[in-house]
Design a protein around this motif. Sequence first.
Motif, PDB file in Angstrom:
ATOM      1  N   LYS A   1      32.837  80.297  91.727  1.00  0.00           N
ATOM      2  CA  LYS A   1      31.883  80.436  93.250  1.00  0.00           C
ATOM      3  C   LYS A   1      30.480  79.270  92.853  1.00  0.00           C
ATOM      4  CE  LYS A   1      32.904  84.823  93.581  1.00  0.00           C
ATOM      5  NZ  LYS A   1      32.759  86.265  94.166  1.00  0.00           N
ATOM      6  N   LYS A   2      30.259  79.144  91.456  1.00  0.00           N
ATOM      7  CA  LYS A   2      29.949  78.022  91.231  1.00  0.00           C
ATOM      8  C   LYS A   2      29.177  76.443  91.241  1.00  0.00           C
ATOM      9  CE  LYS A   2      26.840  80.431  87.925  1.00  0.00           C
ATOM     10  NZ  LYS A   2      25.892  80.998  86.181  1.00  0.00           N
ATOM     11  N   THR A   3      30.883  76.199  91.689  1.00  0.00           N
ATOM     12  CA  THR A   3      30.529  74.971  90.909  1.00  0.00           C
ATOM     13  C   THR A   3      31.563  74.355  92.697  1.00  0.00           C
ATOM     14  OG1 THR A   3      33.291  75.036  89.749  1.00  0.00           O
ATOM     15  CG2 THR A   3      30.949  73.939  88.908  1.00  0.00           C
ATOM     16  N   GLY A   4      32.703  75.916  93.154  1.00  0.00           N
ATOM     17  CA  GLY A   4      33.669  75.042  94.020  1.00  0.00           C
ATOM     18  C   GLY A   4      34.614  74.729  93.602  1.00  0.00           C
ATOM     19  N   LYS A   5      35.159  74.577  91.900  1.00  0.00           N
ATOM     20  CA  LYS A   5      35.822  73.889  91.539  1.00  0.00           C
ATOM     21  C   LYS A   5      37.430  74.744  91.125  1.00  0.00           C
ATOM     22  CE  LYS A   5      34.015  70.214  89.575  1.00  0.00           C
ATOM     23  NZ  LYS A   5      34.000  69.512  87.849  1.00  0.00           N
TER      24      LYS A   5
ATOM     25  N   ASP B   1      45.789  85.351 102.391  1.00  0.00           N
ATOM     26  CA  ASP B   1      44.763  84.616 103.307  1.00  0.00           C
ATOM     27  C   ASP B   1      43.553  83.682 100.817  1.00  0.00           C
ATOM     28  OD1 ASP B   1      42.101  83.143 103.641  1.00  0.00           O
ATOM     29  OD2 ASP B   1      40.581  85.362 104.107  1.00  0.00           O
ATOM     30  N   SER B   2      44.199  82.310 100.812  1.00  0.00           N
ATOM     31  CA  SER B   2      43.576  81.677  99.899  1.00  0.00           C
ATOM     32  C   SER B   2      42.410  81.705 100.075  1.00  0.00           C
ATOM     33  CB  SER B   2      44.661  80.299  99.836  1.00  0.00           C
ATOM     34  OG  SER B   2      44.322  79.925 100.760  1.00  0.00           O
ATOM     35  N   GLY B   3      41.662  82.356 100.624  1.00  0.00           N
ATOM     36  CA  GLY B   3      39.608  81.980 101.059  1.00  0.00           C
ATOM     37  C   GLY B   3      39.031  83.004  99.764  1.00  0.00           C
ATOM     38  N   ASN B   4      40.398  84.156  99.811  1.00  0.00           N
ATOM     39  CA  ASN B   4      40.284  84.400  98.578  1.00  0.00           C
ATOM     40  C   ASN B   4      40.164  84.639  97.244  1.00  0.00           C
ATOM     41  OD1 ASN B   4      39.644  86.570 100.746  1.00  0.00           O
ATOM     42  ND2 ASN B   4      41.182  88.029 101.255  1.00  0.00           N
ATOM     43  N   HIS B   5      40.533  84.336  96.885  1.00  0.00           N
ATOM     44  CA  HIS B   5      40.667  83.283  95.630  1.00  0.00           C
ATOM     45  C   HIS B   5      38.783  82.917  94.655  1.00  0.00           C
ATOM     46  CE1 HIS B   5      44.820  84.337  94.983  1.00  0.00           C
ATOM     47  NE2 HIS B   5      44.944  83.563  96.320  1.00  0.00           N
TER      48      HIS B   5
END
Length: 150
Positions: free
Chosen positions: A66-70, A146-150
């Motif tokens: 969540k912090k880096t987006g990686k 929904d891969s956005g939930n990862h």
Amino acid sequence: MKQSLILTIAIFSLITFSVQGQTQKDSLDIRQVALDYIESQHNVKPEQFERAAHPRMVKRTFWTDKKTGKEYLRETFTDAMILLAETYNQDGDKFPENPKKEVIILDIYDKTASVKLIADDWIDYMHIVKLNGKWQLVNVLWQFNDSGNH
């Protein structure tokens, strides 16, 4: 002479293929492993998961920091899945009344199988192996619909 040679080759081929092919019981047992995996969470029955999984099973997915987006690979092991089956749905509110659990056997060859489980909110791809006469779950790769939930 040619006909008897062709007949001999055909019979030999049938015998060879039947020895390497799976039985109906194998297909049913493989399906049951996939169902035990998901139903252990539905029914809060860790022993059902233990019955299905090899002690060295690994479950993986991609996750996003969540912090880096990686994105990174996240792993869960048998012991954590047993605990999940014991605790996740204790209040009975994590799944619909009739949860989706579609099991598709993608391939079986001798003592290995690949299976796709379509559940309510995610898809699991499983590798199942037959060790000492018992089919057991050894690998799971999953993702949310929904891969956005990862």
